[in-house]
Scaffold this active site. Structure first.
Site, PDB file in Angstrom:
ATOM      1  N   GLU A  29      -1.708 -20.356   3.275  1.00  0.00           N
ATOM      2  CA  GLU A  29      -2.313 -21.813   3.017  1.00  0.00           C
ATOM      3  C   GLU A  29      -1.519 -22.780   3.474  1.00  0.00           C
ATOM      4  OE1 GLU A  29      -0.632 -20.142   0.870  1.00  0.00           O
ATOM      5  OE2 GLU A  29       0.572 -21.374  -0.660  1.00  0.00           O
ATOM      6  N   CYS A  89       3.035 -15.729  -3.375  1.00  0.00           N
ATOM      7  CA  CYS A  89       4.339 -16.220  -3.643  1.00  0.00           C
ATOM      8  C   CYS A  89       4.594 -16.192  -5.420  1.00  0.00           C
ATOM      9  CB  CYS A  89       4.651 -17.667  -3.331  1.00  0.00           C
ATOM     10  SG  CYS A  89       6.452 -17.996  -3.591  1.00  0.00           S
ATOM     11  N   HIS A 112       3.202 -17.698   2.406  1.00  0.00           N
ATOM     12  CA  HIS A 112       2.167 -18.912   1.995  1.00  0.00           C
ATOM     13  C   HIS A 112       1.094 -18.935   3.302  1.00  0.00           C
ATOM     14  CE1 HIS A 112       4.199 -20.268  -1.603  1.00  0.00           C
ATOM     15  NE2 HIS A 112       5.219 -20.014  -0.936  1.00  0.00           N
TER      16      HIS A 112
END
Lengths: 294, 201
Positions: free
Chosen positions: B183, B86, B181
């Site tokens: 994560e 990002c 994302h």
């Protein structure tokens, strides 16, 4: 399939703001100064808390023209405040394309019993708290981010510290309980059992927790970070000071390098006049903003 | 213990601002060692670097302030892999469509910031990633890759209603970038892909 407004998307933006500073701004010019200083987001307001406190009367959501002016000035996320319980102000802010709504005790509450049902919205909400129970009640209503309240508009960090320590103590206490003690804990905290159990099992809040209400210096910001805040809101502390651009940049750096005392010493130098602070005991109890919300 | 730690791959996460902790958790779930990187001198302790999501303007300014721009360019020149998510993807890009914020300008892509819109347009969707497969991706005020240069391999595209297919993940040699994302999900496969890039480097 595309899904918008999911809890993961709502809490996810708060995760991206971590380690950052969110600054109160009242016009496009201030918003630009905040963005240039490295703010991760701005909070669009009619007046900063210190001025709301001084003016008295009813404080409401900002004029949509002002919000739009700020939204079009910066590329970082824009937050705005709605009154506690005023779900129509929230609907308006969502329609304006605001990225996060702060259901805030800085404004005059519109409902003395119910907060906004935040699950009804695609836009995420941040809410204030003074302790763990209050944080979990807000999360159960759909808040995707929490901030400890402090006492807004005072430039006095003492209440922010009290509330951050209180949340932390609440979490450590829950962690140490036996499973069969969590039911009574939920009753004491006046919070849903499922959230109480989650905090017990994970040893943290399920959402990001920033510090607000009283940050006026880089040292204040670093203090809150060392006490476990995920980031800081700075309200009146920047634009009520002598050199907002310089102070804003210094607070950003202090929030990143909160453990580096040498750097903190360097960025704390020659920042001009800080905002004039208020001793909490000088504020009549009825005028303390932190008492709003339940 | 210290011996086995010495054998593990050490991956840094640039910790100036943003979602650092989640990347470190993914790295450690793969059995590697995750390190928060706050100073350029710490780069010499790691084999690969992740530039996390956050606000790219904030991270960019702090990178300039703490002299990370040249340090990370040197890190790349030494052949060490870098992955940007990002905001991290924006910072890796050679150019962006608008604005004049600081960039590393390492990867031959042009990024468009906030390309999908504001927070209310943030979304989750399933993507097909080349070499990984179907992946639930979380996009938050996300950028996309407007165009890629020669030698850049597009790993995932997303079909938008208004703009057709847009590129959301790419690799160029030792550089990896995603607009979303990984994560924020429990899925570690993208991080595993990056770990393999480090092992091959």
């Amino acid at each position: 399939m595309i899904e918008t407004g999911t809890l993961r998307v709502k809490t996810g933006l708060a995760e991206m703001l971590k380690g950052g500073v969110i600054m109160d701004v009242t016009d496009a010019k201030q918003a630009k100064i905040a963005e240039d200083a490295g703010a991760v987001a701005v909070m669009a307001l009619e007046r900063v808390p210190a001025d709301i406190r001084a003016a008295g009367g009813v404080a409401r959501m900002a004029d949509p023209t002002k919000v739009e002016e700020i939204v079009s000035m910066v590329t970082i996320p824009v937050m705005a405040k709605a009154r506690i319980g005023h779900f129509v102000e929230a609907q308006i802010l969502e329609a304006l394309g605001v990225d996060y709504i702060d259901e805030s005790e800085v404004l005059t509450p519109a409902d003395e019993e119910h907060h906004i049902n935040k699950w009804d919205f695609k836009v995420p909400f941040v809410c204030g708290c003074r302790n763990l129970g209050e944080a979990l009640r807000r999360i159960s209503e759909g808040a995707a981010m929490i901030r400890t309240k402090g006492e807004p508009g005072t430039g006095n960090i003492v209440e922010a510290v009290r509330h951050m320590r209180s949340v932390r103590e609440g979490i450590s206490w829950l962690k140490g309980l036996r499973d069969d003690e969590l039911f009574a804990a939920a009753k004491d905290l006046q919070a849903p059992y499922d959230l109480v159990k989650w905090v017990h099992d994970n040893g943290k809040l399920p959402v990001v927790n920033f510090s607000a209400g009283g940050v006026a210096t880089p040292a204040d910001a670093a203090l809150m970070m060392q006490l476990g805040a995920d980031g800081v809101f700075v309200g009146s502390g920047i634009f009520k000071s002598g050199d907002p651009a310089k102070r804003a940049k210094a607070i950003v750096q202090a929030t990143t390098h909160f453990n580096d005392a040498e750097l903190l010493a360097k960025v704390s130098k020659d920042l001009g006049e800080p905002m004039v602070g208020i001793e909490i005991s000088q504020i009549p109890e009825a005028e303390r903003m932190q008492e709003r919300g339940w | 213990m210290s011996n086995s730690n010495n054998l593990k791959v050490r991956i840094g996460v640039l910790a100036l601002q943003g979602a650092v902790r989640e990347h470190i958790q993914h790295i450690e779930a793969l059995g590697a060692v995750g390190m928060a990187i706050k100073r350029p001198r710490e780069l010499k302790e790691i084999a690969g670097l992740i530039i996390p999501g956050g606000e790219s303007t904030t991270i960019g300014k702090l990178m300039v302030e703490y002299e990370f721009i040249d340090a990370i360019r040197d890190f790349h020149a030494a052949g060490k892999p870098i992955y940007g998510t990002c905001a991290g993807m924006i910072l890796l890009a050679k150019t962006i469509t608008e604005g004049d914020q600081p960039l590393l300008s390492l990867m031959d892509i042009e990024a468009r910031r906030n390309a999908f819109g504001r927070q209310r347009e943030s979304f989750e969707a399933d993507l097909a990633i080349k070499g990984i497969g179907s992946f639930n991706a979380v996009f938050i005020r996300a950028p996309w890759i407007e165009s890629v240069g020669e030698g850049v391999d597009t790993l995932a595209e997303f079909d938008t209603i208004e703009h057709g297919n847009v590129k959301v993940m790419a690799r160029q040699g030792s550089l990896l970038a995603s607009a979303f994302h990984p994560e924020l999900t429990g899925d570690v496969r993208v991080h595993k892909y990056f770990l393999n890039m480090i092992k091959e480097a």
